[in-house]
Design a protein around this motif. Sequence first.
Motif, PDB file in Angstrom:
ATOM      1  N   ALA A  35       0.813  -1.216   0.000  1.00  0.00           N
ATOM      2  CA  ALA A  35       0.000   0.000   0.000  1.00  0.00           C
ATOM      3  C   ALA A  35       0.846   1.265   0.000  1.00  0.00           C
ATOM      4  O   ALA A  35       0.304   2.361  -0.112  1.00  0.00           O
ATOM      5  CB  ALA A  35      -0.939  -0.003   1.203  1.00  0.00           C
ATOM      6  N   LEU A  38       0.280   3.791  -2.631  1.00  0.00           N
ATOM      7  CA  LEU A  38      -0.948   4.577  -2.517  1.00  0.00           C
ATOM      8  C   LEU A  38      -0.829   5.630  -1.427  1.00  0.00           C
ATOM      9  O   LEU A  38      -1.225   6.775  -1.610  1.00  0.00           O
ATOM     10  CB  LEU A  38      -2.116   3.652  -2.153  1.00  0.00           C
ATOM     11  CG  LEU A  38      -2.770   2.869  -3.273  1.00  0.00           C
ATOM     12  CD1 LEU A  38      -3.660   1.805  -2.692  1.00  0.00           C
ATOM     13  CD2 LEU A  38      -3.560   3.806  -4.155  1.00  0.00           C
ATOM     14  N   VAL A  51      -5.470   3.208   4.467  1.00  0.00           N
ATOM     15  CA  VAL A  51      -5.484   3.122   3.003  1.00  0.00           C
ATOM     16  C   VAL A  51      -5.507   1.655   2.567  1.00  0.00           C
ATOM     17  O   VAL A  51      -6.263   1.265   1.663  1.00  0.00           O
ATOM     18  CB  VAL A  51      -4.258   3.846   2.407  1.00  0.00           C
ATOM     19  CG1 VAL A  51      -4.127   3.529   0.927  1.00  0.00           C
ATOM     20  CG2 VAL A  51      -4.382   5.332   2.627  1.00  0.00           C
ATOM     21  N   ARG A  54      -8.903   0.335   2.927  1.00  0.00           N
ATOM     22  CA  ARG A  54      -9.858   0.872   1.957  1.00  0.00           C
ATOM     23  C   ARG A  54      -9.709   0.173   0.606  1.00  0.00           C
ATOM     24  O   ARG A  54     -10.666  -0.042  -0.110  1.00  0.00           O
ATOM     25  CB  ARG A  54      -9.636   2.381   1.797  1.00  0.00           C
ATOM     26  CG  ARG A  54     -10.877   3.075   1.257  1.00  0.00           C
ATOM     27  CD  ARG A  54     -10.604   4.531   0.918  1.00  0.00           C
ATOM     28  NE  ARG A  54      -9.887   5.231   1.986  1.00  0.00           N
ATOM     29  CZ  ARG A  54      -9.113   6.305   1.725  1.00  0.00           C
ATOM     30  NH1 ARG A  54      -8.962   6.746   0.501  1.00  0.00           N
ATOM     31  NH2 ARG A  54      -8.480   6.905   2.716  1.00  0.00           N
ATOM     32  N   TYR A  55      -8.474  -0.180   0.241  1.00  0.00           N
ATOM     33  CA  TYR A  55      -8.243  -0.812  -1.061  1.00  0.00           C
ATOM     34  C   TYR A  55      -8.203  -2.336  -0.966  1.00  0.00           C
ATOM     35  O   TYR A  55      -7.781  -3.000  -1.897  1.00  0.00           O
ATOM     36  CB  TYR A  55      -6.947  -0.290  -1.679  1.00  0.00           C
ATOM     37  CG  TYR A  55      -7.117   1.059  -2.309  1.00  0.00           C
ATOM     38  CD1 TYR A  55      -7.360   1.189  -3.672  1.00  0.00           C
ATOM     39  CD2 TYR A  55      -7.059   2.209  -1.537  1.00  0.00           C
ATOM     40  CE1 TYR A  55      -7.520   2.426  -4.252  1.00  0.00           C
ATOM     41  CE2 TYR A  55      -7.234   3.457  -2.098  1.00  0.00           C
ATOM     42  CZ  TYR A  55      -7.458   3.565  -3.460  1.00  0.00           C
ATOM     43  OH  TYR A  55      -7.623   4.802  -4.033  1.00  0.00           O
ATOM     44  N   LEU A  57      -6.213  -4.192   0.748  1.00  0.00           N
ATOM     45  CA  LEU A  57      -4.853  -4.730   0.768  1.00  0.00           C
ATOM     46  C   LEU A  57      -4.463  -5.247   2.152  1.00  0.00           C
ATOM     47  O   LEU A  57      -3.323  -5.632   2.376  1.00  0.00           O
ATOM     48  CB  LEU A  57      -3.856  -3.652   0.325  1.00  0.00           C
ATOM     49  CG  LEU A  57      -3.987  -3.223  -1.137  1.00  0.00           C
ATOM     50  CD1 LEU A  57      -3.134  -2.016  -1.433  1.00  0.00           C
ATOM     51  CD2 LEU A  57      -3.623  -4.380  -2.059  1.00  0.00           C
ATOM     52  N   TRP A  68      -7.172 -10.500  -7.851  1.00  0.00           N
ATOM     53  CA  TRP A  68      -6.525  -9.858  -9.005  1.00  0.00           C
ATOM     54  C   TRP A  68      -6.479 -10.789 -10.197  1.00  0.00           C
ATOM     55  O   TRP A  68      -6.746 -10.388 -11.322  1.00  0.00           O
ATOM     56  CB  TRP A  68      -5.099  -9.407  -8.632  1.00  0.00           C
ATOM     57  CG  TRP A  68      -5.069  -8.189  -7.783  1.00  0.00           C
ATOM     58  CD1 TRP A  68      -6.040  -7.805  -6.898  1.00  0.00           C
ATOM     59  CD2 TRP A  68      -4.061  -7.186  -7.729  1.00  0.00           C
ATOM     60  NE1 TRP A  68      -5.677  -6.642  -6.286  1.00  0.00           N
ATOM     61  CE2 TRP A  68      -4.467  -6.242  -6.770  1.00  0.00           C
ATOM     62  CE3 TRP A  68      -2.843  -7.006  -8.374  1.00  0.00           C
ATOM     63  CZ2 TRP A  68      -3.700  -5.123  -6.459  1.00  0.00           C
ATOM     64  CZ3 TRP A  68      -2.085  -5.891  -8.062  1.00  0.00           C
ATOM     65  CH2 TRP A  68      -2.507  -4.963  -7.115  1.00  0.00           C
ATOM     66  N   THR A  79      -7.334  -0.327 -12.158  1.00  0.00           N
ATOM     67  CA  THR A  79      -7.187   1.121 -12.293  1.00  0.00           C
ATOM     68  C   THR A  79      -5.824   1.541 -11.765  1.00  0.00           C
ATOM     69  O   THR A  79      -5.353   1.016 -10.762  1.00  0.00           O
ATOM     70  CB  THR A  79      -8.279   1.831 -11.487  1.00  0.00           C
ATOM     71  OG1 THR A  79      -9.544   1.280 -11.835  1.00  0.00           O
ATOM     72  CG2 THR A  79      -8.286   3.316 -11.769  1.00  0.00           C
ATOM     73  N   TRP A  81      -3.122   3.447  -9.756  1.00  0.00           N
ATOM     74  CA  TRP A  81      -3.150   4.142  -8.475  1.00  0.00           C
ATOM     75  C   TRP A  81      -2.676   5.584  -8.607  1.00  0.00           C
ATOM     76  O   TRP A  81      -3.049   6.453  -7.847  1.00  0.00           O
ATOM     77  CB  TRP A  81      -2.239   3.416  -7.460  1.00  0.00           C
ATOM     78  CG  TRP A  81      -2.806   2.116  -7.020  1.00  0.00           C
ATOM     79  CD1 TRP A  81      -4.051   1.625  -7.303  1.00  0.00           C
ATOM     80  CD2 TRP A  81      -2.172   1.133  -6.215  1.00  0.00           C
ATOM     81  NE1 TRP A  81      -4.224   0.398  -6.732  1.00  0.00           N
ATOM     82  CE2 TRP A  81      -3.078   0.068  -6.058  1.00  0.00           C
ATOM     83  CE3 TRP A  81      -0.919   1.037  -5.625  1.00  0.00           C
ATOM     84  CZ2 TRP A  81      -2.773  -1.072  -5.328  1.00  0.00           C
ATOM     85  CZ3 TRP A  81      -0.611  -0.087  -4.891  1.00  0.00           C
ATOM     86  CH2 TRP A  81      -1.527  -1.143  -4.741  1.00  0.00           C
TER      87      TRP A  81
END
Lengths: 320, 255
Positions: A35, A38, A51, A54-55, A57, A68, A79, A81
């Motif tokens: 992460a 990000l 973070v 949220r993603y 990870l 994935w 998308t 990052w």
Amino acid sequence: MLAFLLRRAAFGLLVVMAAASLAFLLAWHAPGGPAVGLAGEHGAPGYLEEVAARYGLDLPAWKVWLGWMGRLLRGDLGTSWREGAPVATLIAERLPLTLALTIAASALSVMLGTLIGLAASARERQAWPAALLSALHAVPGYVAAQALVAAFALGLGLLPVQGIADLREPAPGGLALLAEQARHLVLPVTALALHQLCFVALLVRAGLIDQMRQYYVTAALARGMSRGGARWRHALPNALLPLAPLTAARLGGLVGGALVIETAFALPGLGRLAVTSAVARDHPVVIGCVVTAAVAAWLANMLADGVAPFLDPRLRAAWR
Amino acid sequence: MIVRGLALAAFAALYLACLLLAPGGSLSSLPGDLALQAPSFTHPLGTDDLGRDLLSAVFQGGMTSLTVASVATILALLLGLAFGLLAGLGSGMVDELSMRLAEVVASLPALLVAVLVAALFGGSTTNLALVLGLTRWPVVARIVRGEVQALLGREFLRAAWALGAGPVHVARRHLLPHLLGPVTAAGAIVFGGAVVAEASLAFIGLGDPAATSWGQMAATGFALAGRAWWVWAAPTAALVLVSALLALAVERNSA
């Protein structure tokens, strides 16, 4: 025949998934965790974890990997990052340039390499043509690029040093634009082709020398054909047979070479995208680039397998 | 044969020179007015922008580049020998599995993987040697497997099997001596490729910034090439020389 191609296709899919998984594994275990790309390295305490959560990870690695790979199999590259744009769009913007570069370099090396190989095989007893070609084959692509730039761009001023367009002048339209871009690609294509060209020339030379010793060539010579005629008419088609699969097999290497050449000439291609994304830890884009390179190599190999029976009638007979 | 012998001897001499003559530690800078001196008797290859003697720098850079390539080559040879022997001597299943693995690894975009590792984990010499070794072993494995299969039908091997020799004994006593030639040739190819790959990564800007290597010297030297061509030419010449000498040493067609 069909079963063979299907097996090759399935194997290619396996290679693409393996390449993507390797890229994922490297990204996951990069120092700082996945992460960091990000959240950045200097966020407030707890920001990185927030973070990551949220993603998605913060899950175990195998769960994220499965997610994935599943999206990848459905054709979704995710998308970016860094850019916020779909990875597929970013790659589609960069791919044409890299394709033009590699296809032009491949074509140049096959055509010119064959001619040089023909010329070199006529001097069969002399060692220097092969030695020279081997030595040139050993020159790294970026050294060739630097030498070409020093000679033709900085020295003689004939061709542009780098880039794909001249920013000091308004962009021309239509055919003039194409001509301008082609002028910018002359040196990169030459630098990229050099290595492959020497390889083709060496291969053709060795093949021709071998074929010229076969009985069918002796028979042609006995019927009064000239050595040059027999070499061109009889020996060359047979000597060229291994070229298609070997050119395809080396296309993956050519993509790696393109990465170096794009850096040398500041060209906005796929290789540049891969390097800048890797440095910026934009993992979805990096994985997308690796997948694209693997798919390109896979398609090239499939194409070579597919055309082989049309080039060599013996393979057609074997598969019938 | 003469060309190959000479090329190999020249490569060995260059390698030894780098090992013995590299100054080690940091290169000493000379007073500022000695920067960018053209080649002369005191500095046979000239000096760089910091006034350092380029000949010493080339030996120092060679230490790094050749060590990376050596470690990568040894790794690739060991893995290639292991998988090649396994495939050549093992049952159909083992053969199929190890060769498929080799094909998968060979199909990966190797330089892209090296770029990834260098960008994510840092381009230290250790990382570089590991990546290059781990991606280049399939070439060796394929050659070893082919040689083993060709040897298996020979009478001395059948005699050894008949006398009750096990696969380990056969591999060590009967196969390895025969494999020495082809494996050395494969090693030379891997070595040359590793030297070039290290230099290419340094050129992209992903090399080890702390180590003096030929690629890193050439990359920084090209910016100065307009004023002092030798700063670029010296490491580049060394790099191309090693790569070309190795290519000549294993070239089959030149007499």
